[in-house]
Design a protein around this motif. Sequence first.
Motif: not given
Length: 127
Positions: A53-61, A67-75
Amino acid sequence: MKLFQWVVLPILLLLVVLELVALVRGRERRRFVAMRLLVWTVAAVAVGLPDTTSSVARMLGIGRGTDLVVYLFLLAFIATSFFFYSRYTLLQRQITELVRREAIREAEQGRPSASNPGGGQSTSGLS
């Protein structure tokens, strides 16, 4: 592996297997089963390989995997809320239409409605 992973991964893997069985049996809509299968699989990967998840998050900026997991869960929550609200309003319209049809049918047949079994006559003697 951490204790959390030892506890959660078998549960997630069981859910993945159950979804695969549901997909093969075809009793439910394939699209919904496939969506649940995707969610459980991504959750298992995120729990089993948390650095992913950290690697994917860094790729997405995005700074952190959390934070990526929280954003995806919120959406996902917002999308689900809109979906269920639209289903609710559709059901309300269908119920209204059904009640109208039934009222018209009962009026045409000259039957009293269930809410007024006396056929419009007052039984209290106050009218």
